[in-house]
Design an enzyme around this catalytic site. Sequence first.
Site, short mmCIF file in Angstrom:
data_model
loop_
_atom_site.label_atom_id
_atom_site.label_comp_id
_atom_site.label_asym_id
_atom_site.label_seq_id
_atom_site.Cartn_x
_atom_site.Cartn_y
_atom_site.Cartn_z
N ARG A 20 0.83 -1.20 0.00
CA ARG A 20 0.00 0.00 0.00
C ARG A 20 0.86 1.26 0.00
O ARG A 20 0.41 2.34 -0.41
CB ARG A 20 -0.90 0.04 1.24
CG ARG A 20 -2.02 -0.99 1.28
CD ARG A 20 -2.83 -0.79 2.55
NE ARG A 20 -3.84 -1.80 2.74
CZ ARG A 20 -5.09 -1.75 2.27
NH1 ARG A 20 -5.46 -0.71 1.55
NH2 ARG A 20 -5.94 -2.72 2.50
N GLN A 57 3.14 2.58 -7.49
CA GLN A 57 3.33 1.82 -8.72
C GLN A 57 4.30 2.52 -9.66
O GLN A 57 5.19 1.90 -10.24
CB GLN A 57 1.98 1.62 -9.39
CG GLN A 57 2.02 1.06 -10.79
CD GLN A 57 2.14 -0.45 -10.81
OE1 GLN A 57 2.21 -1.08 -9.78
NE2 GLN A 57 2.18 -1.01 -11.99
N HIS A 62 9.38 -5.61 -4.33
CA HIS A 62 9.73 -4.24 -4.70
C HIS A 62 10.15 -3.43 -3.49
O HIS A 62 9.56 -3.55 -2.40
CB HIS A 62 8.56 -3.53 -5.40
CG HIS A 62 8.59 -3.67 -6.88
ND1 HIS A 62 9.61 -3.15 -7.66
CD2 HIS A 62 7.73 -4.26 -7.75
CE1 HIS A 62 9.37 -3.41 -8.93
NE2 HIS A 62 8.24 -4.09 -9.02
N HIS A 65 14.19 -7.57 -8.10
CA HIS A 65 13.12 -7.61 -7.10
C HIS A 65 12.37 -8.94 -7.11
O HIS A 65 11.78 -9.33 -6.09
CB HIS A 65 12.15 -6.44 -7.31
CG HIS A 65 11.22 -6.61 -8.47
ND1 HIS A 65 11.50 -6.18 -9.74
CD2 HIS A 65 9.98 -7.19 -8.54
CE1 HIS A 65 10.49 -6.47 -10.53
NE2 HIS A 65 9.56 -7.09 -9.86
N ASP A 97 -2.06 2.11 -15.24
CA ASP A 97 -1.17 3.27 -15.32
C ASP A 97 -1.73 4.32 -16.29
O ASP A 97 -1.68 5.52 -16.01
CB ASP A 97 0.23 2.86 -15.75
CG ASP A 97 0.94 2.00 -14.69
OD1 ASP A 97 0.34 1.79 -13.62
OD2 ASP A 97 2.06 1.56 -14.94
N ARG A 147 -5.37 -16.01 -32.21
CA ARG A 147 -5.89 -16.08 -33.57
C ARG A 147 -4.99 -15.24 -34.47
O ARG A 147 -4.48 -14.20 -34.08
CB ARG A 147 -7.31 -15.55 -33.63
CG ARG A 147 -8.40 -16.60 -33.55
CD ARG A 147 -8.48 -17.49 -34.77
NE ARG A 147 -8.60 -16.74 -36.02
CZ ARG A 147 -9.75 -16.30 -36.50
NH1 ARG A 147 -10.87 -16.53 -35.85
NH2 ARG A 147 -9.78 -15.65 -37.65
N ASN A 152 -3.27 -6.33 -33.57
CA ASN A 152 -3.54 -5.85 -32.21
C ASN A 152 -2.34 -6.06 -31.31
O ASN A 152 -2.05 -5.23 -30.44
CB ASN A 152 -4.76 -6.56 -31.63
CG ASN A 152 -6.05 -6.16 -32.32
OD1 ASN A 152 -6.18 -5.03 -32.79
ND2 ASN A 152 -6.99 -7.08 -32.40
N HIS A 169 10.06 9.90 -19.38
CA HIS A 169 9.82 11.35 -19.45
C HIS A 169 11.01 12.08 -18.84
O HIS A 169 11.52 11.69 -17.78
CB HIS A 169 8.53 11.68 -18.69
CG HIS A 169 8.10 13.11 -18.79
ND1 HIS A 169 8.71 14.13 -18.10
CD2 HIS A 169 7.09 13.68 -19.49
CE1 HIS A 169 8.11 15.27 -18.36
NE2 HIS A 169 7.12 15.02 -19.21
#
Length: 491
Positions: free
Chosen positions: A71, A75, A136, A159, A242, A276, A282, A300
């Site tokens: 908690r 992330q 982590h 990790h 995310d 498939r 995709n 970034h």
Amino acid sequence: QLQLMEEKDSRVGTCNLKEFNQAQKSSIYAVNIVGFFTVLFGVFNDPIHGHVELHPLLVKMINTPQFNRLRYIKQMAEAYFVFPGACHNRFEHSIGVAHLAGELIHTLQQNQPELGITERDKLCVQIAGLCHDLGHGPFSHLFDQMFISKARPDIKWEHEENSVKMLDYMVRQNQLEPVMEEYGLKLPEDMEVIKEMIRGKKPEDRGEVHVGRPQERLFLYEIVANKTNGIDVDKFDYFARDCHHLGIQNHFDHLRFFRSARVIKCPDGLMHICSRDKEVHNLYAMFYARCSFHRKACQHKTNRLIETMITDAFLKADEHIMTKGSGGRSYCLSKAIDDMQAYTKLTDRVFEDILSSSSEQLRDAKNILHRIITRDLYKCVGKLETGTDFPQERISGWKEEVSEVVKLDYGMKDKDPIGEVFFYSKSDNKTAFNIPRDQVSKLLPERFSETFIRIYCKKNEHLAVAKQHFLEWCQKNSYAILKVIYLEQVK
């Protein structure tokens, strides 16, 4: 109760009457009854997947200190300082992965009963999904990929290994072995299977005989951590989660992938999860979306600047942040990974501990973190776009000070990931094949990875000098190798 008994679900198991009576007092349980016995599925209202039901064994694991630690580990770590919505944690991501792992294996079980997928298999896969991120450290990948690699360069640490150790510690500390056996798991055999699923099995290891599952069940290892082609439910959840929290569109529909997923014996002699043939576009879009997401968010420029600053602060604070572990022994920040009792206490809160400290020993680390919250960041002097043959030794003299190497790819470094995916056709769902690139599209990229280097200046008063040194360095080197891009400085 008679009405509930009629609502049978093939996914249920059994539990005792005492648990049933206790569950009746709580609204967080979904009760499924077969005969007189019950399985009490915990219900979680997830913003991404809606109301999800998890097996009671998973609920017990969630309700432990070791899992609740997630908690307090974000992330996307330092991205929260760039994207205000990126405040979600490893806790909910892990629940999401467990849910998707259960949905995928349940789909395979229903569509292909000949596979003989057992309730033990399903439970092992779900536990692996739930516990895959237990290892982590503070600020997620910053901790293992940047901090530990610099603080302890003599070890190779990931990790996933600590996820396995933390799972062992969690089971032992909370006396979960009897509960796991009560729900049909066979120990220690199934614990080893779960650990292998968390670690992920590399393609070259897939022909080996492993504890607990025959070779024809090795497709189970492609659900949580797929080392064959990178298509797994861990990515499905973080794509959706995310993107949702960052405000970036997610164009990949994992439910569509689930519908066409089939396990087929492939030309390499192994059982793989196949798609498939019409899904090839995709899947290319999925890998491109991954690369694009990393470019927009994980890599970034400001995000990486802050990541570098937090790493610098942790390195300066390393020997002065002590956490008590087993036997009363205390461990510094970089060595807490060696003791699970100490590691359980280590979360993102170390940032606040340093920032609020009055210790003279933490002054330098505190000053760096204070610069982050006051937006006095390191500056990006420039960016070098490099070819794949760029000689890394050329920057070794100044890399540790003001530069970082950034790599973007489709998930398998320089390789085309679709080359590792097997497909089947509508007319023959028992024969697997690869689809050559030239039969997919003429618009596919020629390369699937790129590398560039960013140059940082840590002190604003040295920015002009750093720019000049950077320009002189570029002029001394071959422009056949380097393309110089100057970046505007933005406060």
